[in-house]
Scaffold this motif. Structure first.
Motif, short mmCIF file in Angstrom:
data_model
loop_
_atom_site.label_atom_id
_atom_site.label_comp_id
_atom_site.label_asym_id
_atom_site.label_seq_id
_atom_site.Cartn_x
_atom_site.Cartn_y
_atom_site.Cartn_z
N ALA A 19 7.93 21.38 1.07
CA ALA A 19 6.94 21.22 1.98
C ALA A 19 5.45 20.42 1.72
O ALA A 19 5.21 19.69 2.34
CB ALA A 19 6.46 22.64 2.42
N LEU A 20 5.73 20.51 -0.06
CA LEU A 20 4.71 19.99 -0.22
C LEU A 20 5.15 18.09 -0.11
O LEU A 20 4.14 17.34 0.12
CB LEU A 20 4.35 20.01 -1.79
CG LEU A 20 3.92 21.62 -2.10
CD1 LEU A 20 4.00 21.90 -3.95
CD2 LEU A 20 2.26 21.43 -1.62
N ASN A 22 6.73 17.43 1.88
CA ASN A 22 6.47 17.08 3.48
C ASN A 22 4.97 16.16 3.87
O ASN A 22 5.10 15.41 4.43
CB ASN A 22 6.88 17.49 4.31
CG ASN A 22 8.42 17.73 4.64
OD1 ASN A 22 9.36 16.94 4.36
ND2 ASN A 22 8.99 18.76 4.96
N ARG A 23 4.23 16.86 3.54
CA ARG A 23 2.28 17.01 3.48
C ARG A 23 2.25 15.52 2.90
O ARG A 23 1.10 14.69 3.23
CB ARG A 23 2.26 18.87 2.81
CG ARG A 23 2.26 18.93 4.14
CD ARG A 23 1.41 20.43 4.07
NE ARG A 23 1.65 21.83 5.48
CZ ARG A 23 1.43 22.76 4.57
NH1 ARG A 23 0.98 23.18 3.77
NH2 ARG A 23 1.56 23.62 6.45
N ASP A 26 3.45 12.73 4.44
CA ASP A 26 2.30 12.75 5.92
C ASP A 26 0.71 11.99 5.76
O ASP A 26 0.65 11.69 6.82
CB ASP A 26 3.33 14.15 6.83
CG ASP A 26 4.09 13.56 7.51
OD1 ASP A 26 4.72 13.48 7.81
OD2 ASP A 26 4.30 15.11 7.63
N GLU A 27 0.87 12.25 4.84
CA GLU A 27 -0.80 12.76 4.18
C GLU A 27 -1.21 10.79 3.95
O GLU A 27 -2.24 11.06 3.58
CB GLU A 27 -1.42 12.99 4.09
CG GLU A 27 -1.69 14.64 4.95
CD GLU A 27 -1.99 15.96 4.25
OE1 GLU A 27 -2.13 16.24 2.86
OE2 GLU A 27 -2.07 17.05 4.73
N ASP A 29 -0.65 10.67 0.95
CA ASP A 29 -1.00 11.11 -0.48
C ASP A 29 -0.34 10.83 -1.67
O ASP A 29 0.69 11.35 -2.38
CB ASP A 29 -1.07 12.49 -0.44
CG ASP A 29 -2.30 12.95 -1.95
OD1 ASP A 29 -1.56 12.93 -3.29
OD2 ASP A 29 -2.46 14.41 -1.35
N ARG A 69 1.04 6.80 9.14
CA ARG A 69 0.67 7.69 9.32
C ARG A 69 0.53 8.67 10.49
O ARG A 69 0.08 9.79 10.96
CB ARG A 69 -1.19 7.96 8.89
CG ARG A 69 -1.44 7.06 7.96
CD ARG A 69 -1.27 8.24 6.53
NE ARG A 69 -1.30 7.58 5.18
CZ ARG A 69 -0.07 6.79 4.71
NH1 ARG A 69 0.81 7.04 5.08
NH2 ARG A 69 -1.01 6.30 3.80
N LEU A 72 5.57 13.10 11.12
CA LEU A 72 5.00 14.77 10.63
C LEU A 72 7.12 15.04 10.39
O LEU A 72 7.62 15.17 11.14
CB LEU A 72 5.19 15.75 12.24
CG LEU A 72 5.02 16.84 11.69
CD1 LEU A 72 3.99 17.19 10.52
CD2 LEU A 72 4.70 18.02 12.91
N THR A 74 9.33 17.65 8.58
CA THR A 74 9.65 18.67 8.87
C THR A 74 11.06 18.67 8.27
O THR A 74 11.92 18.19 8.18
CB THR A 74 10.16 19.83 9.73
OG1 THR A 74 11.05 19.22 10.56
CG2 THR A 74 8.38 19.74 10.72
#
Length: 135
Positions: A19-20, A22-23, A26-27, A29, A69, A72, A74
Motif C-alpha cells: 500500500a505504501l 502504491n501511494r 501515485d503521489e 514521492d 500523477r 491510482l 491498487t
C-alpha cells in the motif's frame, strides 16, 4: 510470539508495504517510493513495449518522479509466502487513469506483481518487484 501469529504479522506488514508503494508512486514521492525497496532493489515492468528495468535507489527515485500523477494503483488478492527472513508475494494489480474530461470513464490497466522481499532492520523491503500488465 506464536509462529502462526508471527507469520500473520509478517503478511500484514508486507501488505502495508504494498500500500505504501502504491501511494508513493501515485503521489510522485520519490523518497517514499525508493524506501520500500532495498538499496539495490529492482523493479521490472513487462508490457507490450518490452521490459523496463530500474535498479538501485537513484533509478527508483527517478522512476517515481517521472510517474504520471493522474493514476491510482491498487493491489488485491495477495498470496504471501514467508520463509524466515525472505518472502514472496503475488498479487493482482489495477491501475486507474483519471479521465481528462468530465463524463469520460477512467481507463484501467490490469495485471499482477510478483515480488521478492527480505526482512531488514527497518522492516520488510522489496528486493524485486516484477509487474506484468495487460492493457
Amino acid at each position: 510470539m506464536d509462529p502462526e501469529v508471527a507469520r500473520l504479522v509478517d503478511i500484514q506488514a508486507i501488505r502495508v508495504l504494498s500500500a505504501l508503494y502504491n501511494r508513493a508512486v501515485d503521489e510522485g514521492d520519490a523518497d517514499a517510493f525508493a524506501s520500500v525497496f532495498t538499496e539495490d532493489g529492482r523493479f521490472e515492468t513487462l508490457g507490450p513495449s518490452g521490459p523496463i528495468i530500474r535498479q538501485g535507489r537513484e533509478a527508483l527515485e527517478e522512476m517515481a518522479t517521472r510517474a504520471p500523477r493522474n493514476q491510482l494503483h491498487t493491489t488485491t488478492d495477495a498470496v504471501v509466502t514467508v520463509d524466515g527472513d525472505k518472502a514472496q508475494q503475488v498479487c493482482s494489480l489495477a491501475c486507474f487513469k483519471r479521465p481528462e474530461r468530465v463524463g469520460e470513464l477512467p481507463s484501467i490497466v490490469v495485471g499482477h506483481y510478483e515480488d521478492e522481499l527480505i526482512r531488514t532492520p527497518a522492516g520488510w523491503k522489496f528486493t524485486l518487484r516484477r509487474a506484468t500488465a495487460w492493457f
